[in-house]
Scaffold this motif. Structure first.
Motif, short mmCIF file in Angstrom:
data_model
loop_
_atom_site.label_atom_id
_atom_site.label_comp_id
_atom_site.label_asym_id
_atom_site.label_seq_id
_atom_site.Cartn_x
_atom_site.Cartn_y
_atom_site.Cartn_z
N VAL A 1 0.87 -1.18 0.00
CA VAL A 1 0.00 0.00 0.00
C VAL A 1 0.91 1.23 0.00
O VAL A 1 1.68 1.44 0.94
CB VAL A 1 -0.92 0.02 1.24
N CYS A 2 0.85 2.01 -1.06
CA CYS A 2 1.68 3.22 -1.15
C CYS A 2 0.92 4.38 -0.53
O CYS A 2 -0.14 4.76 -1.03
CB CYS A 2 2.01 3.53 -2.60
N THR B 1 2.72 -4.47 3.29
CA THR B 1 3.85 -3.56 3.44
C THR B 1 3.40 -2.18 2.99
O THR B 1 2.69 -2.04 1.99
CB THR B 1 5.04 -4.02 2.57
N VAL B 2 3.82 -1.18 3.75
CA VAL B 2 3.45 0.20 3.42
C VAL B 2 4.68 0.93 2.88
O VAL B 2 5.80 0.68 3.33
CB VAL B 2 2.93 0.89 4.71
N THR B 3 4.47 1.83 1.90
CA THR B 3 5.54 2.76 1.53
C THR B 3 5.11 4.15 1.95
O THR B 3 3.94 4.49 1.88
CB THR B 3 5.84 2.76 0.01
N ALA C 1 4.43 1.34 11.08
CA ALA C 1 5.26 0.35 11.76
C ALA C 1 4.61 -0.06 13.09
O ALA C 1 4.53 -1.24 13.43
CB ALA C 1 6.66 0.91 11.99
N MET C 2 4.12 0.94 13.83
CA MET C 2 3.51 0.63 15.14
C MET C 2 2.17 -0.07 14.99
O MET C 2 1.72 -0.74 15.90
CB MET C 2 3.38 1.91 15.95
N ASP C 3 1.53 0.12 13.83
CA ASP C 3 0.30 -0.63 13.57
C ASP C 3 0.61 -2.05 13.13
O ASP C 3 -0.30 -2.84 12.86
CB ASP C 3 -0.55 0.09 12.50
N GLY C 4 1.90 -2.36 12.99
CA GLY C 4 2.27 -3.74 12.72
C GLY C 4 2.57 -4.06 11.27
O GLY C 4 2.70 -5.23 10.89
N TYR C 5 2.67 -3.04 10.43
CA TYR C 5 2.99 -3.30 9.02
C TYR C 5 4.48 -3.15 8.81
O TYR C 5 5.15 -2.38 9.51
CB TYR C 5 2.26 -2.29 8.12
N SER C 6 5.02 -3.86 7.81
CA SER C 6 6.39 -3.55 7.45
C SER C 6 6.38 -2.33 6.55
O SER C 6 5.38 -2.06 5.86
CB SER C 6 7.08 -4.74 6.79
#
Ligand code: NAI
Length: 479
Positions: free
Chosen positions: A264-265, A286-288, A299-304
Motif C-alpha cells: 500500500v503506497c 507492506t506500506v511505503t 510500523a507501530m500498527d504492525g505493518y512492514s
C-alpha cells in the motif's frame, strides 16, 4: 416539477431499478435524511442553483435529492469517467415523482465509460444553466472549479494556449473546449464566476488544488474544505476505503487476497483504511511512505515499511493511495511478478504512470473486461491494471457504502447551506466547517448504530474547560 429534457445518461429505462436502490440507500443515510427533515419547512436552499461534479452513484442520488428537498435546483456530472452507476443517474433524471417516460427530476450528464471529451462536455453542461451559471458548486477533485478558473484565465488573456503546451490528455480537451467557448462568448466564464457564491470540495486532492489557487491569489470565490471535516476524512477516506478497496480488487480480479504480499503506497487516511482491510483478508501488508510520522504509525500498527523498489520482486498486489503522481512507474511494472495486480485508490490517474506504460517498448494491452487490462511485457510477464489507473473502488466496484457517504454528504449539505445562507461569514479563501457542525454530523449517525453517549456533568465540563454540549475538542486535536 416540470418535465426534464436537457440531460444525458446511458439508459433511462434503468430508473426503476435505480429508484429501488436509492430507497434502500436512504435508510442507510441517516444524516442526510435528518437534514431533510430538519429543513423540510424552511427550504433554506430555495432559489439556489447548484452544479455538482461528483461520482454519480446511488449515494450521490440521495445527496442530490436532499439538496432538492431543501429547495435547490441542481445539475450534475460525475467526476470520473468510470464511476457513474447508470441506474442511479437514470433514477435521478426520472426523479422521485416522475418516470422514465416523463422524467421530472434533475438534469444529469453522466454515464459509465465516458471518453475524456465526453467527460469535459458533461462538466461543462452541468455548469451551463438557462440563467447563466450556478450559485454554488459541489466538487470532488476540483474539476468543475478548475474549468471555471481556466475559462476566466483565458478570457482575461484573450487567448487559449496551444494544445502542444498541455501537460496532460485532460488539458488538451479542456483547451479545445475553452477555445470554442472563447470564440462564442469572450466573457462567458467571467460572468459565471461572478455569480458563484462558493464551492464545497469533497476530497484531499481537490482541497490541495484550492489551497494552491488561494496561495497564488487565483481563487475567485469562497471554498469550504469538506474533506477536512473530521466526520469526512477520518470516516469516508478511512472506513469507506476499508470497505470499497477490496470490493474493487475482488470484482475486478477475484484473486484471493489472503496470504498474498500486498503493498500500500501512502499511509494517510485512505492508506490506513486500505491496509486494515487487506490485513483483515489475511494479506501480508507492506506500506511505503515519504512522511516519517506516517511511516512510524504504519510500523507501530504492525505493518512492514519498505520502498516499492524493494517490494517489486515479491508483491502480488500494489495499491496506490497517495494523491501524488508517478508512484507506480512503467519501469516498476516491467519488474513485477507475472499477474501482479496494480490499482489506484487516489483521486487522479497519474499515480500510476499509464502514459509511460502505453509508451513502454514492446508492451501489449489485452483487455480482459471493462476496467480490467493485462499489460504484457516483451519478456512474457504481464501486470493486471485496474480501471486504467483511475480509482479502482469506483471503477471496478460501486465506491463507498451509503452509511459512510452519509457522513461525507451531510457535511456537503451543511457546507452548501453555509455558503448560500451565511455567505458573509465566508470571504474568498478556503474554510473548514466549525467543529460544532462536525460534531452535529457525527450525532446524526449515532442512533442508527445504537450508540449511547455519556453526558459530561457540569463539574466535569468545568474541569476540562468545555461545555457539556461541546465542542469537545480544540481545533488542533487530531483524532
Ligand atoms: P493523505 O494526505 O492523508 O495521505 C496520503 C499519504 O501519501 C501521505 O501520508 C503522504 O505522506 C503519502 N505520500 C505522498 N507521496 C508519497 C510517495 N511518493 N510514496 C509514498 N507515500 C507518499 O491523503 P488521503 O486523504 O489518504 O487521500 C489520498 C488520495 O485518495 C487523495 O487523492 C484523495 O483525494 C483520494 N481519496 C480517494 C477516495 C476514494 O474513494 N477512492 C476517498 C477519499 C480520498
Amino acid at each position: 416539477m416540470p418535465v426534464v429534457s436537457d440531460f444525458k445518461v446511458a439508459d433511462l429505462s434503468l430508473a426503476e431499478f435505480g429508484r429501488r436502490e436509492i430507497g434502500m440507500a436512504e435508510h442507510e443515510m441517516p444524516g442526510l435524511m435528518a437534514l431533510r427533515e430538519e429543513y423540510a419547512a424552511a427550504r433554506p436552499l430555495q432559489g439556489a442553483r447548484i452544479t455538482g461534479s461528483l461520482h454519480m452513484t446511488v449515494q450521490t442520488a440521495v445527496l442530490i435529492e436532499t439538496l432538492v428537498a431543501l429547495g435547490a435546483q441542481v445539475r450534475w456530472a460525475s467526476c470520473n469517467i468510470f464511476s457513474t452507476q447508470d441506474h442511479a443517474a437514470a433514477a435521478v433524471v426520472a426523479g422521485p415523482h416522475g418516470t422514465a417516460q416523463e422524467p421530472r427530476g434533475v438534469p444529469v450528464f453522466a454515464w459509465k465509460g465516458e471518453s475524456l471529451e465526453d467527460y469535459w462536455w458533461c462538466t461543462e453542461r452541468a455548469l451551463t444553466w438557462p440563467e447563466g451559471g450556478p450559485h454554488l458548486i459541489v466538487d470532488d477533485g476540483g474539476d468543475a472549479t478548475l474549468l471555471v478558473h481556466k475559462g476566466v484565465e483565458y478570457e482575461k488573456a484573450g487567448t487559449v494556449p496551444p494544445a502542444s503546451s498541455a501537460a496532460s490528455r485532460d488539458e488538451v480537451v479542456i483547451l479545445e473546449l475553452l477555445r470554442r467557448s472563447l470564440a462564442e462568448d469572450a466573457r462567458r466564464w467571467t460572468t459565471v464566476a461572478q455569480g458563484i457564491r462558493g464551492v464545497s470540495e469533497e476530497t484531499t486532492t481537490g482541497v490541495l488544488r484550492l489551497y494552491d489557487m488561494h496561495r497564488s491569489g487565483h481563487l475567485l470565490f469562497p471554498a469550504i474544505n469538506v474533506n477536512d471535516s473530521v466526520t469526512k476524512s477520518k470516516f469516508d477516506n478511512r472506513y469507506g476505503c476499508r470497505h470499497s478497496l477490496i470490493d474493487g480488487i475482488k470484482r475486478g480480479t477475484d484473486v484471493l487476497i489472503g496470504g498474498k504480499t500486498v503493498v500500500v503506497c501512502g499511509y494517510g487516511d485512505v492508506g490506513k483504511g486500505c491496509a486494515e482491510a487487506l490485513r483483515g483478508q489475511g494479506a501480508k501488508v507492506t506500506v511505503t511512505e515519504v512522511d516519517p510520522i506516517c511511516a512510524l504509525q504504519a510500523a507501530m500498527d504492525g505493518y512492514s515499511v519498505a520502498t516499492l523498489e524493494e517490494m517489486l520482486p515479491t508483491a502480488d498486489i500494489v495499491v496506490t493511495a497517495t494523491g501524488n503522481r508517478d508512484i507506480v512507474k512503467a519501469e516498476h511494472m516491467a519488474r513485477m511478478k507475472h499477474q501482479t495486480v496494480v490499482g489506484n485508490i487516489g483521486h487522479f490517474d497519474n499515480e500510476i504512470d499509464m502514459a509511460g506504460l502505453e509508451a513502454f517498448p514492446g508492451v501489449r494491452r489485452v483487455t480482459v473486461k471493462p476496467q480490467v487490462d493485462l499489460w504484457e511485457f516483451p519478456d512474457g510477464h504481464a501486470v493486471i491494471v485496474l480501471s486504467e489507473g483511475r480509482l479502482l473502488n469506483l471503477g471496478n466496484a460501486t465506491g463507498h457504502p451509503s452509511f459512510v457517504m452519509s457522513t461525507s454528504f451531510a457535511n456537503q449539505v451543511i457546507a452548501q447551506l453555509e455558503l448560500f445562507a451565511r455567505s458573509q461569514e465566508y470571504p474568498v479563501g478556503v474554510h473548514r466547517l466549525p467543529k460544532a457542525l462536525d460534531e452535529k454530523v457525527a450525532r446524526l449517525h449515532l442512533e442508527a448504530l445504537n450508540v449511547h453517549l455519556t453526558r459530561l456533568t457540569q463539574q466535569q465540563a468545568d474541569y476540562i474547560g468545555i461545555s457539556p454540549d461541546g465542542p469537545f475538542k480544540p481545533d488542533h486535536y487530531r483524532y
